[in-house]
Design a protein around this motif. Structure first.
Motif, PDB file in Angstrom:
ATOM      1  N   TYR A 141       0.833  -1.207   0.000  1.00  0.00           N
ATOM      2  CA  TYR A 141       0.000   0.000   0.000  1.00  0.00           C
ATOM      3  C   TYR A 141       0.866   1.256   0.000  1.00  0.00           C
ATOM      4  N   SER A 142       1.936   1.255   0.791  1.00  0.00           N
ATOM      5  CA  SER A 142       2.840   2.409   0.848  1.00  0.00           C
ATOM      6  C   SER A 142       3.445   2.691  -0.518  1.00  0.00           C
ATOM      7  N   ASN A 143       3.880   1.653  -1.189  1.00  0.00           N
ATOM      8  CA  ASN A 143       4.476   1.805  -2.510  1.00  0.00           C
ATOM      9  C   ASN A 143       3.471   2.404  -3.494  1.00  0.00           C
ATOM     10  N   GLN A 144       2.253   1.896  -3.471  1.00  0.00           N
ATOM     11  CA  GLN A 144       1.209   2.396  -4.365  1.00  0.00           C
ATOM     12  C   GLN A 144       0.877   3.856  -4.045  1.00  0.00           C
ATOM     13  N   SER A 145       0.820   4.193  -2.767  1.00  0.00           N
ATOM     14  CA  SER A 145       0.509   5.562  -2.358  1.00  0.00           C
ATOM     15  C   SER A 145       1.611   6.535  -2.774  1.00  0.00           C
ATOM     16  N   LEU A 146       2.860   6.125  -2.601  1.00  0.00           N
ATOM     17  CA  LEU A 146       3.974   6.980  -3.006  1.00  0.00           C
ATOM     18  C   LEU A 146       4.018   7.180  -4.519  1.00  0.00           C
ATOM     19  N   ASN A 147       3.731   6.124  -5.249  1.00  0.00           N
ATOM     20  CA  ASN A 147       3.688   6.251  -6.709  1.00  0.00           C
ATOM     21  C   ASN A 147       2.583   7.204  -7.144  1.00  0.00           C
ATOM     22  N   LYS A 148       1.433   7.123  -6.474  1.00  0.00           N
ATOM     23  CA  LYS A 148       0.326   8.020  -6.803  1.00  0.00           C
ATOM     24  C   LYS A 148       0.704   9.469  -6.471  1.00  0.00           C
ATOM     25  N   LEU A 149       1.344   9.671  -5.318  1.00  0.00           N
ATOM     26  CA  LEU A 149       1.816  11.005  -4.927  1.00  0.00           C
ATOM     27  C   LEU A 149       2.793  11.542  -5.972  1.00  0.00           C
ATOM     28  N   MET A 150       3.730  10.711  -6.371  1.00  0.00           N
ATOM     29  CA  MET A 150       4.730  11.110  -7.353  1.00  0.00           C
ATOM     30  C   MET A 150       4.067  11.462  -8.686  1.00  0.00           C
ATOM     31  N   ASP A 151       3.116  10.648  -9.118  1.00  0.00           N
ATOM     32  CA  ASP A 151       2.423  10.902 -10.386  1.00  0.00           C
ATOM     33  C   ASP A 151       1.593  12.179 -10.327  1.00  0.00           C
ATOM     34  N   ASN A 152       0.854  12.371  -9.228  1.00  0.00           N
ATOM     35  CA  ASN A 152      -0.073  13.496  -9.127  1.00  0.00           C
ATOM     36  C   ASN A 152       0.597  14.842  -8.875  1.00  0.00           C
ATOM     37  N   TYR A 153       1.702  14.846  -8.152  1.00  0.00           N
ATOM     38  CA  TYR A 153       2.295  16.118  -7.741  1.00  0.00           C
ATOM     39  C   TYR A 153       3.668  16.405  -8.351  1.00  0.00           C
ATOM     40  N   PHE A 154       4.327  15.380  -8.877  1.00  0.00           N
ATOM     41  CA  PHE A 154       5.689  15.560  -9.379  1.00  0.00           C
ATOM     42  C   PHE A 154       5.862  15.038 -10.804  1.00  0.00           C
ATOM     43  N   ASN A 155       4.760  14.996 -11.555  1.00  0.00           N
ATOM     44  CA  ASN A 155       4.782  14.554 -12.957  1.00  0.00           C
ATOM     45  C   ASN A 155       5.453  13.197 -13.144  1.00  0.00           C
ATOM     46  N   GLY A 156       5.304  12.332 -12.151  1.00  0.00           N
ATOM     47  CA  GLY A 156       5.864  10.987 -12.242  1.00  0.00           C
ATOM     48  C   GLY A 156       7.372  10.932 -12.121  1.00  0.00           C
ATOM     49  N   SER A 157       7.982  12.037 -11.709  1.00  0.00           N
ATOM     50  CA  SER A 157       9.441  12.108 -11.633  1.00  0.00           C
ATOM     51  C   SER A 157       9.929  11.931 -10.197  1.00  0.00           C
ATOM     52  N   PHE A 158      10.664  10.860  -9.988  1.00  0.00           N
ATOM     53  CA  PHE A 158      11.264  10.627  -8.675  1.00  0.00           C
ATOM     54  C   PHE A 158      12.256  11.741  -8.337  1.00  0.00           C
ATOM     55  N   ARG A 159      12.993  12.176  -9.337  1.00  0.00           N
ATOM     56  CA  ARG A 159      13.970  13.248  -9.155  1.00  0.00           C
ATOM     57  C   ARG A 159      13.276  14.526  -8.660  1.00  0.00           C
ATOM     58  N   ASN A 160      12.148  14.882  -9.270  1.00  0.00           N
ATOM     59  CA  ASN A 160      11.403  16.076  -8.842  1.00  0.00           C
ATOM     60  C   ASN A 160      10.903  15.934  -7.409  1.00  0.00           C
ATOM     61  N   MET A 161      10.451  14.731  -7.065  1.00  0.00           N
ATOM     62  CA  MET A 161       9.931  14.500  -5.723  1.00  0.00           C
ATOM     63  C   MET A 161      11.049  14.629  -4.681  1.00  0.00           C
ATOM     64  N   VAL A 162      12.173  13.994  -4.927  1.00  0.00           N
ATOM     65  CA  VAL A 162      13.300  14.061  -3.991  1.00  0.00           C
ATOM     66  C   VAL A 162      13.798  15.496  -3.875  1.00  0.00           C
ATOM     67  N   SER A 163      13.915  16.174  -4.988  1.00  0.00           N
ATOM     68  CA  SER A 163      14.358  17.573  -4.994  1.00  0.00           C
ATOM     69  C   SER A 163      13.439  18.441  -4.147  1.00  0.00           C
ATOM     70  N   PHE A 164      12.140  18.233  -4.280  1.00  0.00           N
ATOM     71  CA  PHE A 164      11.164  18.976  -3.490  1.00  0.00           C
ATOM     72  C   PHE A 164      11.382  18.751  -1.995  1.00  0.00           C
ATOM     73  N   PHE A 165      11.517  17.491  -1.588  1.00  0.00           N
ATOM     74  CA  PHE A 165      11.675  17.190  -0.170  1.00  0.00           C
ATOM     75  C   PHE A 165      13.007  17.689   0.377  1.00  0.00           C
ATOM     76  N   VAL A 166      14.039  17.646  -0.433  1.00  0.00           N
ATOM     77  CA  VAL A 166      15.338  18.157  -0.002  1.00  0.00           C
ATOM     78  C   VAL A 166      15.246  19.662   0.242  1.00  0.00           C
ATOM     79  N   LYS A 167      14.626  20.378  -0.699  1.00  0.00           N
ATOM     80  CA  LYS A 167      14.505  21.838  -0.578  1.00  0.00           C
ATOM     81  C   LYS A 167      13.597  22.240   0.579  1.00  0.00           C
ATOM     82  N   LYS A 168      12.460  21.594   0.705  1.00  0.00           N
ATOM     83  CA  LYS A 168      11.466  21.985   1.718  1.00  0.00           C
ATOM     84  C   LYS A 168      11.841  21.557   3.130  1.00  0.00           C
ATOM     85  N   ASN A 169      12.668  20.559   3.254  1.00  0.00           N
ATOM     86  CA  ASN A 169      13.022  20.048   4.583  1.00  0.00           C
ATOM     87  C   ASN A 169      14.448  20.396   4.981  1.00  0.00           C
ATOM     88  N   ASP A 170      15.054  21.318   4.259  1.00  0.00           N
ATOM     89  CA  ASP A 170      16.409  21.774   4.563  1.00  0.00           C
ATOM     90  C   ASP A 170      17.385  20.617   4.777  1.00  0.00           C
TER      91      ASP A 170
END
Length: 119
Positions: free
Chosen positions: A73-102
């Motif tokens: 379920y966690s894997n499916q939820s993370l994939n959905k989050l990545m698809d919906n908010y980061f255009n399916g890009s893992f790189r964009n998702m990681v970059s977002f969390f790195v920037k927002k969480n200092d």
């Protein structure tokens, strides 16, 4: 796999932790204020209809257990989050969390080394 509501996900978190339980045992683990028995019972029935939970008869009641693994379920939820908010890009998702969480570069390098070891 169907998406869970916040309440359904909370019950699943407890059930994954307990591995199997009756409704009263789930409620006992929950923080105050405790939800009503009927509320949790209804959520469990919904989870059964969504095929996340199954049960077996024990005495006069039922013991419930997860049919879907937490990791699945966690894997499916993370994939959905990545698809919906980061255009399916893992790189964009990681970059977002790195920037927002200092997160500093050293922390990111440690994570990458750990991931590399697991491969």
């Amino acid at each position: 796999m169907k998406q869970l509501t916040k309440a359904e996900e909370e019950v699943m978190q407890w059930l994954w932790q307990l591995e199997e339980a009756n409704v009263a045992s789930i409620i006992d683990k929950m923080p105050e204020p405790k939800p009503a028995y009927n509320t949790i019972s209804t959520i469990i029935r919904i989870l059964e209809n969504k095929e996340f939970v199954s049960h077996r008869k024990e005495g006069k009641g039922y013991i419930y257990f997860p049919r879907v693994k937490k990791e699945e379920y966690s894997n499916q939820s993370l994939n959905k989050l990545m698809d919906n908010y980061f255009n399916g890009s893992f790189r964009n998702m990681v970059s977002f969390f790195v920037k927002k969480n200092d997160m500093d570069v050293k922390d990111l390098e440690k994570i990458l080394k750990e991931l590399d070891k697991e491969k």
